[in-house]
Write a protein that holds these residues in place. Sequence first.
Motif, PDB file in Angstrom:
ATOM      1  N   GLU A 109      -0.059  20.836 -11.821  1.00 41.78           N
ATOM      2  CA  GLU A 109       1.398  19.790 -11.832  1.00 41.78           C
ATOM      3  C   GLU A 109       1.203  18.153 -12.237  1.00 41.78           C
ATOM      4  O   GLU A 109       1.278  17.782 -12.487  1.00 41.78           O
ATOM      5  CB  GLU A 109       2.215  20.210 -10.363  1.00 41.78           C
ATOM      6  N   LEU A 110       0.327  17.834 -10.670  1.00 38.96           N
ATOM      7  CA  LEU A 110      -0.131  16.522 -10.860  1.00 38.96           C
ATOM      8  C   LEU A 110      -1.284  16.703 -12.201  1.00 38.96           C
ATOM      9  O   LEU A 110      -1.379  15.105 -13.124  1.00 38.96           O
ATOM     10  CB  LEU A 110      -1.406  16.296 -10.310  1.00 38.96           C
ATOM     11  N   ALA A 111      -2.294  17.525 -12.979  1.00 41.31           N
ATOM     12  CA  ALA A 111      -2.844  16.149 -13.612  1.00 41.31           C
ATOM     13  C   ALA A 111      -2.294  16.429 -15.125  1.00 41.31           C
ATOM     14  O   ALA A 111      -2.914  16.187 -16.246  1.00 41.31           O
ATOM     15  CB  ALA A 111      -4.401  17.587 -13.770  1.00 41.31           C
ATOM     16  N   GLY A 112      -1.040  18.147 -15.679  1.00 44.57           N
ATOM     17  CA  GLY A 112      -1.049  17.721 -16.731  1.00 44.57           C
ATOM     18  C   GLY A 112      -1.580  18.787 -17.556  1.00 44.57           C
ATOM     19  O   GLY A 112      -2.783  19.178 -17.534  1.00 44.57           O
ATOM     20  N   GLN A 158      -6.603   0.484  -6.786  1.00 38.74           N
ATOM     21  CA  GLN A 158      -5.242   0.435  -6.807  1.00 38.74           C
ATOM     22  C   GLN A 158      -4.318   0.914  -6.269  1.00 38.74           C
ATOM     23  O   GLN A 158      -3.221   1.458  -6.256  1.00 38.74           O
ATOM     24  CB  GLN A 158      -5.280   0.370  -7.970  1.00 38.74           C
ATOM     25  N   LYS A 159      -4.505   1.781  -5.114  1.00 35.94           N
ATOM     26  CA  LYS A 159      -4.336   2.843  -4.205  1.00 35.94           C
ATOM     27  C   LYS A 159      -3.489   3.525  -4.776  1.00 35.94           C
ATOM     28  O   LYS A 159      -1.777   3.923  -4.003  1.00 35.94           O
ATOM     29  CB  LYS A 159      -2.709   1.334  -3.216  1.00 35.94           C
ATOM     30  N   THR A 160      -3.553   4.361  -5.925  1.00 40.60           N
ATOM     31  CA  THR A 160      -2.303   5.122  -6.224  1.00 40.60           C
ATOM     32  C   THR A 160      -2.869   6.668  -5.466  1.00 40.60           C
ATOM     33  O   THR A 160      -3.870   6.941  -6.065  1.00 40.60           O
ATOM     34  CB  THR A 160      -2.870   5.584  -7.765  1.00 40.60           C
ATOM     35  N   MET A 161      -2.048   6.861  -5.117  1.00 41.84           N
ATOM     36  CA  MET A 161      -2.131   8.120  -4.408  1.00 41.84           C
ATOM     37  C   MET A 161      -0.534   9.568  -4.745  1.00 41.84           C
ATOM     38  O   MET A 161       0.397   8.957  -4.722  1.00 41.84           O
ATOM     39  CB  MET A 161      -2.894   8.113  -2.618  1.00 41.84           C
ATOM     40  N   ALA A 162      -1.130   9.928  -4.459  1.00 43.47           N
ATOM     41  CA  ALA A 162      -0.203  11.478  -4.677  1.00 43.47           C
ATOM     42  C   ALA A 162       0.065  12.121  -3.074  1.00 43.47           C
ATOM     43  O   ALA A 162      -0.582  12.329  -1.860  1.00 43.47           O
ATOM     44  CB  ALA A 162      -0.480  12.835  -5.272  1.00 43.47           C
ATOM     45  N   LEU A 163       1.639  11.931  -2.549  1.00 42.69           N
ATOM     46  CA  LEU A 163       1.709  12.481  -1.542  1.00 42.69           C
ATOM     47  C   LEU A 163       2.482  13.656  -1.462  1.00 42.69           C
ATOM     48  O   LEU A 163       3.511  14.054  -2.733  1.00 42.69           O
ATOM     49  CB  LEU A 163       2.669  11.280  -0.603  1.00 42.69           C
ATOM     50  N   GLY A 181       9.712  21.697   2.153  1.00 44.15           N
ATOM     51  CA  GLY A 181       9.987  20.341   1.857  1.00 44.15           C
ATOM     52  C   GLY A 181      10.505  19.123   1.762  1.00 44.15           C
ATOM     53  O   GLY A 181      11.493  19.165   1.054  1.00 44.15           O
ATOM     54  N   ARG A 182       9.327  18.951   1.821  1.00 42.58           N
ATOM     55  CA  ARG A 182       9.640  17.043   1.104  1.00 42.58           C
ATOM     56  C   ARG A 182       9.401  17.291  -0.416  1.00 42.58           C
ATOM     57  O   ARG A 182       8.320  18.530  -0.958  1.00 42.58           O
ATOM     58  CB  ARG A 182       8.161  16.678   2.173  1.00 42.58           C
ATOM     59  N   ALA A 183       9.827  16.934  -0.870  1.00 47.51           N
ATOM     60  CA  ALA A 183       9.698  16.362  -2.521  1.00 47.51           C
ATOM     61  C   ALA A 183       8.739  15.274  -3.116  1.00 47.51           C
ATOM     62  O   ALA A 183       8.111  14.470  -2.863  1.00 47.51           O
ATOM     63  CB  ALA A 183      11.026  15.660  -3.046  1.00 47.51           C
ATOM     64  N   GLY A 184       6.795  16.011  -4.263  1.00 47.07           N
ATOM     65  CA  GLY A 184       6.495  15.364  -3.933  1.00 47.07           C
ATOM     66  C   GLY A 184       6.450  14.428  -4.477  1.00 47.07           C
ATOM     67  O   GLY A 184       7.376  13.728  -5.040  1.00 47.07           O
ATOM     68  N   ALA A 185       5.725  12.698  -4.410  1.00 45.09           N
ATOM     69  CA  ALA A 185       5.777  11.572  -5.359  1.00 45.09           C
ATOM     70  C   ALA A 185       4.272  10.942  -5.363  1.00 45.09           C
ATOM     71  O   ALA A 185       3.278  10.760  -4.431  1.00 45.09           O
ATOM     72  CB  ALA A 185       6.929  10.933  -3.854  1.00 45.09           C
ATOM     73  N   VAL A 186       4.368  10.470  -6.130  1.00 44.89           N
ATOM     74  CA  VAL A 186       3.054   9.136  -6.788  1.00 44.89           C
ATOM     75  C   VAL A 186       3.123   8.239  -6.698  1.00 44.89           C
ATOM     76  O   VAL A 186       4.579   7.195  -6.779  1.00 44.89           O
ATOM     77  CB  VAL A 186       2.584   9.242  -8.287  1.00 44.89           C
ATOM     78  N   VAL A 187       2.787   7.071  -5.479  1.00 46.60           N
ATOM     79  CA  VAL A 187       2.644   5.895  -5.177  1.00 46.60           C
ATOM     80  C   VAL A 187       1.765   5.129  -5.482  1.00 46.60           C
ATOM     81  O   VAL A 187       0.654   5.233  -5.489  1.00 46.60           O
ATOM     82  CB  VAL A 187       3.538   5.808  -3.811  1.00 46.60           C
ATOM     83  N   GLY A 188       1.874   3.559  -6.119  1.00 45.14           N
ATOM     84  CA  GLY A 188       1.307   2.660  -6.374  1.00 45.14           C
ATOM     85  C   GLY A 188       0.828   3.157  -8.333  1.00 45.14           C
ATOM     86  O   GLY A 188       1.400   3.841  -8.688  1.00 45.14           O
ATOM     87  N   PRO A 189       0.503   2.232  -8.734  1.00 40.21           N
ATOM     88  CA  PRO A 189       0.250   2.164 -10.299  1.00 40.21           C
ATOM     89  C   PRO A 189       0.013   3.435 -10.767  1.00 40.21           C
ATOM     90  O   PRO A 189      -0.720   4.886 -10.503  1.00 40.21           O
ATOM     91  CB  PRO A 189      -1.102   1.193 -10.590  1.00 40.21           C
ATOM     92  N   ALA A 190       1.489   3.797 -11.497  1.00 34.61           N
ATOM     93  CA  ALA A 190       1.400   4.527 -12.264  1.00 34.61           C
ATOM     94  C   ALA A 190       0.098   5.252 -12.933  1.00 34.61           C
ATOM     95  O   ALA A 190      -0.907   4.711 -13.577  1.00 34.61           O
ATOM     96  CB  ALA A 190       1.801   5.582 -13.346  1.00 34.61           C
ATOM     97  N   PRO A 191      -1.077   6.558 -12.878  1.00 34.70           N
ATOM     98  CA  PRO A 191      -2.716   6.805 -13.504  1.00 34.70           C
ATOM     99  C   PRO A 191      -1.923   6.905 -14.984  1.00 34.70           C
ATOM    100  O   PRO A 191      -1.415   7.138 -15.063  1.00 34.70           O
ATOM    101  CB  PRO A 191      -2.331   8.669 -13.317  1.00 34.70           C
TER     102      PRO A 191
END
Length: 456
Positions: free
Chosen positions: A304-307, A324-329, A341-351
């Motif tokens: 899902e993250l890699a595409g 650049q502190k880009t991370m997936a939660l 139950g938590r929705a995933g999110a990418v924080v920081g500048p998009a890859p």
Amino acid sequence: MSMPQDATIVLDIGKTNVKLVLVDAVGAVLAERRSPNEILDDGLYPHHDTERIWDWMLTAMKEFAGMAQVGAIVPVTHGATAALVDDDGLVLPVLDYEYELPASQQAHYAVQRPPYSATYSPQLPAGLNLGRQLAWQAQAFPKQFRRARHILMYPQYWAWRLSGIAAGEVTSLGCHTDLWQPSRQQYSSLVERMGWSRLFPALRPAWAPLNVLNPELAQLTGLPADCRVLCGIHDSNASLLRHLGAGADAASPAVLSTGTWVIAAAPGMPLDGLREQADMLANSNALGQAVACMRFMGGREFAELAGADAQPCGIEDLQTLIEQKTMALPCFSNAGGPFAGRAGAVVGPAPGGGLQRYALATLYCVLMSDYCLSALGVSSAVVVEGSFTGNPWFAPLLAALRPQQQIGSTDDASGTTCGAWMLHHWGRAPAARGKTAEPLQLAGLAEYRQRWLDAL
């Protein structure tokens, strides 16, 4: 040139792909065939396309029969799956565990299921608790359910079709089913309460030969008439098998079995530290011993993250994301795990592009694996098995995060194949093959992990 003798055919049914692997008498892979594991949405409910798998498997077996003298067939499958059969075959389709069972049934089943302290099966979404699947099928399709002569765990369903012998086996029964008490090595109260005791066949060891291959199938495929069909095993427990040399001793290495699911198994760790809310559970290994585990749907989340267009990244892509502190939660799957139950999110500048998306997915799965190992209290060596052994940065990054432990990886991208081979050659261990990971020293990695943990 004479053909290799006493080869093994491994039927490996993962949640995403089905494989048939031909392995020689010393554990070397001679041939492999793959096919997608498709889910059919027609009929009563989403279900596995067992007939397509069957036809594909027989065709591949016929091909393998010309490559080696096959001595045994070993079925290995994913968990949370069972088949209801009578003497002629399935009485209901094999339910897909990702099917969202009716919400109205959940409250009713919650009263029926045994306590976590007895089964160490956390309450899971969809049909990941096999007991809930069976309870729903019995309620929704009572006529068909009453026809069932056997409830077969998924590896033993395939063994039954190949050999004609019905058997039970602990590794699939002990896989978050609500049906088994791992610490007592016996069925749970649910089985008796629901009146299912008569439907579960006698337990056999995973390595037990059930019978020779059905003569009609032997003739159809060209396999030897004396080719044996073994009972079979749950896939993550097949990966664990080569590491059971020390039994349940705490010195045994922890194992990260990676595929659609990433399962951290910690032999020897006490069960009293397991927490249901964190999706921690006790599996049963091939010897029947309870093993503390924790898991997340890492392969699915990685994809899902890699595409679809992602490709292996370089060190510089990992370093860029850290800087650049880009991370997936978590999380990027709705199928359980410690952050269900938590929705995933990418924080920081998009890859930027496929390389950085691969890097982000790698960092995420490493951090999640590290989290699970720490939650289990693992301080021993760790061995990575399965598909993530093909990721050049996974084990080195994990080694960098856990410098006090030896992190290794096997040479087998499917630890299930080695485990299945061991069942055919019970008592023999394969040659030690694999490597110790050298820590990948990236600037700011420890701070990146702490930032990720704080964000949780």
